[in-house]
Enzyme design. Structure first.
Site, short mmCIF file in Angstrom:
data_model
loop_
_atom_site.label_atom_id
_atom_site.label_comp_id
_atom_site.label_asym_id
_atom_site.label_seq_id
_atom_site.Cartn_x
_atom_site.Cartn_y
_atom_site.Cartn_z
N ASN A 1 -40.97 -17.68 87.20
CA ASN A 1 -40.85 -16.15 87.34
C ASN A 1 -42.05 -15.53 87.43
OD1 ASN A 1 -40.08 -17.27 84.66
ND2 ASN A 1 -40.23 -15.13 84.22
N LYS B 1 -30.51 -4.88 91.61
CA LYS B 1 -31.91 -5.29 92.48
C LYS B 1 -31.70 -6.59 93.40
CE LYS B 1 -34.64 -3.79 88.79
NZ LYS B 1 -35.32 -4.14 87.17
N ARG C 1 -54.54 1.65 74.49
CA ARG C 1 -54.58 0.55 73.39
C ARG C 1 -55.19 -0.40 73.60
NH1 ARG C 1 -49.05 2.17 74.17
NH2 ARG C 1 -48.87 0.56 75.65
N SER C 2 -55.63 -0.78 74.84
CA SER C 2 -56.34 -1.98 75.05
C SER C 2 -57.76 -1.81 75.83
CB SER C 2 -55.50 -2.84 76.24
OG SER C 2 -54.15 -3.20 75.88
N ARG D 1 -29.69 -14.09 80.53
CA ARG D 1 -31.02 -14.29 79.93
C ARG D 1 -30.60 -15.64 79.07
NH1 ARG D 1 -35.40 -12.41 81.59
NH2 ARG D 1 -34.83 -10.35 81.38
N ARG E 1 -39.52 -0.07 95.37
CA ARG E 1 -38.93 -1.03 96.26
C ARG E 1 -37.73 -0.72 97.36
NH1 ARG E 1 -37.83 -4.90 91.25
NH2 ARG E 1 -39.86 -5.73 90.70
N CYS F 1 -38.30 -10.67 90.45
CA CYS F 1 -38.41 -12.47 90.43
C CYS F 1 -37.33 -13.17 91.00
CB CYS F 1 -38.99 -12.72 89.31
SG CYS F 1 -38.10 -11.93 87.75
N THR G 1 -53.48 -6.70 80.60
CA THR G 1 -53.42 -7.35 79.42
C THR G 1 -51.89 -7.82 79.44
OG1 THR G 1 -52.78 -5.27 78.43
CG2 THR G 1 -55.12 -5.89 78.13
N GLY G 2 -50.96 -7.65 80.19
CA GLY G 2 -49.55 -8.04 80.22
C GLY G 2 -49.33 -9.56 80.70
N HIS H 1 -37.29 -19.24 85.86
CA HIS H 1 -35.73 -18.69 86.19
C HIS H 1 -35.05 -19.71 87.11
CE1 HIS H 1 -37.15 -14.79 84.59
NE2 HIS H 1 -36.83 -14.18 85.59
P1 NAP Z 1 -46.12 -6.75 79.32
O1 NAP Z 1 -46.44 -8.01 78.97
O2 NAP Z 1 -45.35 -6.12 78.50
O3 NAP Z 1 -47.27 -5.78 79.80
C1 NAP Z 1 -46.96 -4.52 80.21
C2 NAP Z 1 -48.55 -4.12 80.82
O4 NAP Z 1 -48.54 -2.85 81.06
C3 NAP Z 1 -49.70 -4.24 79.54
O5 NAP Z 1 -51.08 -4.42 80.45
C4 NAP Z 1 -49.75 -2.81 79.34
O6 NAP Z 1 -50.79 -2.40 78.57
C5 NAP Z 1 -49.63 -2.34 80.53
N1 NAP Z 1 -49.07 -0.53 80.27
C6 NAP Z 1 -48.13 -0.47 79.60
N2 NAP Z 1 -47.76 0.88 79.68
C7 NAP Z 1 -49.10 1.46 80.15
C8 NAP Z 1 -49.58 2.80 80.44
N3 NAP Z 1 -48.91 3.83 80.10
N4 NAP Z 1 -50.69 2.86 81.10
C9 NAP Z 1 -51.57 1.81 81.54
N5 NAP Z 1 -50.85 0.52 81.19
C10 NAP Z 1 -49.76 0.41 80.58
O7 NAP Z 1 -45.19 -6.79 80.51
P2 NAP Z 1 -45.08 -7.83 82.06
O8 NAP Z 1 -44.12 -8.77 81.67
O9 NAP Z 1 -46.40 -8.16 82.33
O10 NAP Z 1 -44.40 -6.73 82.95
C11 NAP Z 1 -45.07 -5.53 83.47
C12 NAP Z 1 -44.12 -4.83 84.49
O11 NAP Z 1 -44.56 -5.63 85.74
C13 NAP Z 1 -42.81 -4.58 84.14
O12 NAP Z 1 -42.57 -3.33 83.39
C14 NAP Z 1 -42.11 -4.68 85.44
O13 NAP Z 1 -42.25 -3.48 86.09
C15 NAP Z 1 -43.14 -5.83 86.36
N6 NAP Z 1 -42.56 -7.17 86.50
C16 NAP Z 1 -42.03 -7.51 87.70
C17 NAP Z 1 -41.61 -8.51 87.54
C18 NAP Z 1 -40.78 -8.98 88.89
O14 NAP Z 1 -39.92 -9.43 89.05
N7 NAP Z 1 -41.70 -8.75 89.97
C19 NAP Z 1 -41.36 -9.53 86.58
C20 NAP Z 1 -41.84 -9.13 85.41
C21 NAP Z 1 -42.36 -7.88 85.33
P3 NAP Z 1 -51.16 -2.48 76.99
O15 NAP Z 1 -51.30 -3.94 76.70
O16 NAP Z 1 -52.67 -1.82 76.91
O17 NAP Z 1 -49.97 -2.19 76.43
O1 3JN Z 2 -36.15 -9.73 83.37
C1 3JN Z 2 -36.71 -10.36 84.36
O2 3JN Z 2 -36.47 -11.67 84.30
C2 3JN Z 2 -37.31 -9.70 85.32
C3 3JN Z 2 -37.80 -8.38 84.79
C4 3JN Z 2 -38.21 -7.49 85.70
C5 3JN Z 2 -38.63 -6.12 85.22
C6 3JN Z 2 -38.91 -5.80 83.86
C7 3JN Z 2 -38.97 -4.63 83.45
C8 3JN Z 2 -39.00 -3.63 84.44
C9 3JN Z 2 -38.58 -5.17 86.17
C10 3JN Z 2 -38.55 -5.60 87.76
O3 3JN Z 2 -39.49 -5.97 88.26
O4 3JN Z 2 -37.49 -5.31 88.27
C11 3JN Z 2 -39.03 -3.82 85.55
C12 3JN Z 2 -38.73 -2.63 86.94
O5 3JN Z 2 -37.91 -1.97 87.00
O6 3JN Z 2 -39.95 -2.30 87.17
#
Ligand code: NAP
Ligand code: 3JN
Length: 340
Positions: A319, A217, A42-43, A239, A102, A133, A14-15, A246
């Site tokens: 990103n 990172k 929640r979802s 930011r 990672r 990203c 859902t994110g 990005h």
């Molecule tokens: P987001 O829009 O806030 O979505 C978070 C997702 O995680 C939602 O589906 C949420 O579900 C779910 N979630 C949170 N807590 C949970 C739990 N305890 N159990 C199960 N599901 C849970 O965040 P996002 O931007 O998609 O990012 C999510 C994660 O992806 C980040 O925390 C990071 O680790 C990673 N990320 C990586 C990159 C990258 O650079 N590769 C970039 C962005 C993010 P609900 O909707 O039910 O709350």
């Molecule tokens: O801030 C951004 O543009 C990228 C964010 C990535 C991110 C956000 C929350 C948690 C990460 C990540 O992928 O490194 C994390 C994380 O540490 O998993």
């Protein structure tokens, strides 16, 4: 593409990233037999569309992965830390978008244009990590330069969109902008300062060395993916009030001399790279043009005359797509084609 098909789970469906993963699985025609969409309690019960059908979201638990072949995780580091081993024990290969795994030496950190061979190391723990990203788009552009000329040092400054922080930050920039242009008070909830009409030199938490986690990172992941621990890397991550995409100003010192023309020609043929470099006609990569696309765009390629072997570049990518979801599905494609 493999003739087989696979049961795929998406954790964090859902994110912002999870939603894009579902779209990428469909757009990139990944051979999905059954899909399971997982999020927090929640979802549970919400329905999301996949290939024209509505699929109910289930609560993520340790039992969610029975019968699944591949799980794409984007539900935060703590969730990955807890549930990725459970998924791997169930025989499901995890492709994890968080930073949780990672830097684990037994977990491959993969950008398919750069180090697809590393996917084979998924066998150690059943987990493959997707890089940050900002790292992904930088290594897609710099790997060809490193292979041809050798890179001694990288100095990077990022201009990162709010979608990197997730859905709540996209809403925050929208709401603050709307408030400001209506002469109303802008509420600040997600970031420590207003992001609308501002730049914050602060992404993720500050560390004892004065850098942020996001900056470190970039340093550590770049060295791991390029398999080059000797490369000097220093980063400032910022930011900016952009929704998607990005941008990065990157200064590279090479070992062998590289002219701007050589780098332009090299990158024009590089996998995953699109060169947009025609300043006379105001053509250079833009976040608003990279958004929604899978390429890494490179422009403003020019000599750094302050050192003998310096090159400057401007690197832009979506990103949420190449920086997260597209890269994860590309890893799944390598896994499916070569290993499952
Ligand atoms: P987001 O829009 O806030 O979505 C978070 C997702 O995680 C939602 O589906 C949420 O579900 C779910 N979630 C949170 N807590 C949970 C739990 N305890 N159990 C199960 N599901 C849970 O965040 P996002 O931007 O998609 O990012 C999510 C994660 O992806 C980040 O925390 C990071 O680790 C990673 N990320 C990586 C990159 C990258 O650079 N590769 C970039 C962005 C993010 P609900 O909707 O039910 O709350
Ligand atoms: O801030 C951004 O543009 C990228 C964010 C990535 C991110 C956000 C929350 C948690 C990460 C990540 O992928 O490194 C994390 C994380 O540490 O998993």
């Amino acid at each position: 593409m493999s003739a087989k098909s696979f049961n795929v789970a998406v954790a964090g469906a859902t994110g912002a990233v999870g939603n894009q993963m579902i779209a990428c699985l469909e757009e990139m025609q990944f051979p999905v037999k059954n899909i399971r969409l997982l999020a927090s309690s929640r979802s549970a019960g919400r329905r999301l569309r996949f290939r024209g059908e509505m699929v109910a979201v289930e609560e993520l638990t340790a039992d969610s992965f029975a019968g699944m072949d591949i799980a794409l995780f984007s539900a935060g580091g703590t969730t990955s830390q807890t549930f990725a081993p459970a998924a791997a024990r169930a025989g499901c290969v995890v492709i994890d978008n968080s930073s949780a795994w990672r830097m684990d030496p037994q977990v491959p950190l993969v950008v398919p244009e750069v180090n697809p061979h590393a996917v084979a190391d998924y066998r150690h723990k059943g987990i493959i990590a997707n890089p940050n990203c900002s790292t992904i788009q930088m290594v897609v552009a710099l790997n060809p330069i490193h292979r041809r000329f050798g890179i001694r040092r990288i100095v990077v400054s990022t201009y990162q969109s709010v979608s990197g922080t997730g859905k709540k930050a996209i809403d925050e920039l929208f709401n603050q902008t709307r408030a400001m242009i209506n002469f109303l008070e802008a509420e600040t909830r997600v970031y420590p300062h207003r992001i609308a009409f501002n730049c914050l030199p602060h992404i993720d938490a500050f560390l004892a060395n004065g850098y942020t986690k996001e900056e470190m990172k970039m340093v550590n992941e770049t060295r791991k993916i390029l398999e080059a621990p000797e490369i000097g890397v220093t980063a400032t991550t910022v930011r900016v009030p952009v929704f998607f995409g990005h941008s990065e100003a990157v200064n590279v010192e090479t070992i062998a001399h590289a002219s701007a023309e050589q780098v332009r020609a090299l990158l024009s043929d590089a996998p995953g790279v699109t060169v947009v470099d025609d300043p006379a006609n105001n053509r250079y990569p833009l976040a608003i043009e990279a958004a929604g696309r899978d390429s890494t765009f490179v422009g403003r390629i020019r000599q750094d005359d302050s050192i003998p072997n310096g090159i400057n570049l401007w690197i832009v990518a979506d990103n949420i797509r190449k920086g997260a979801a597209t890269n994860a599905v590309q890893i799944a494609q390598v896994l499916a084609d070569r290993h499952l």
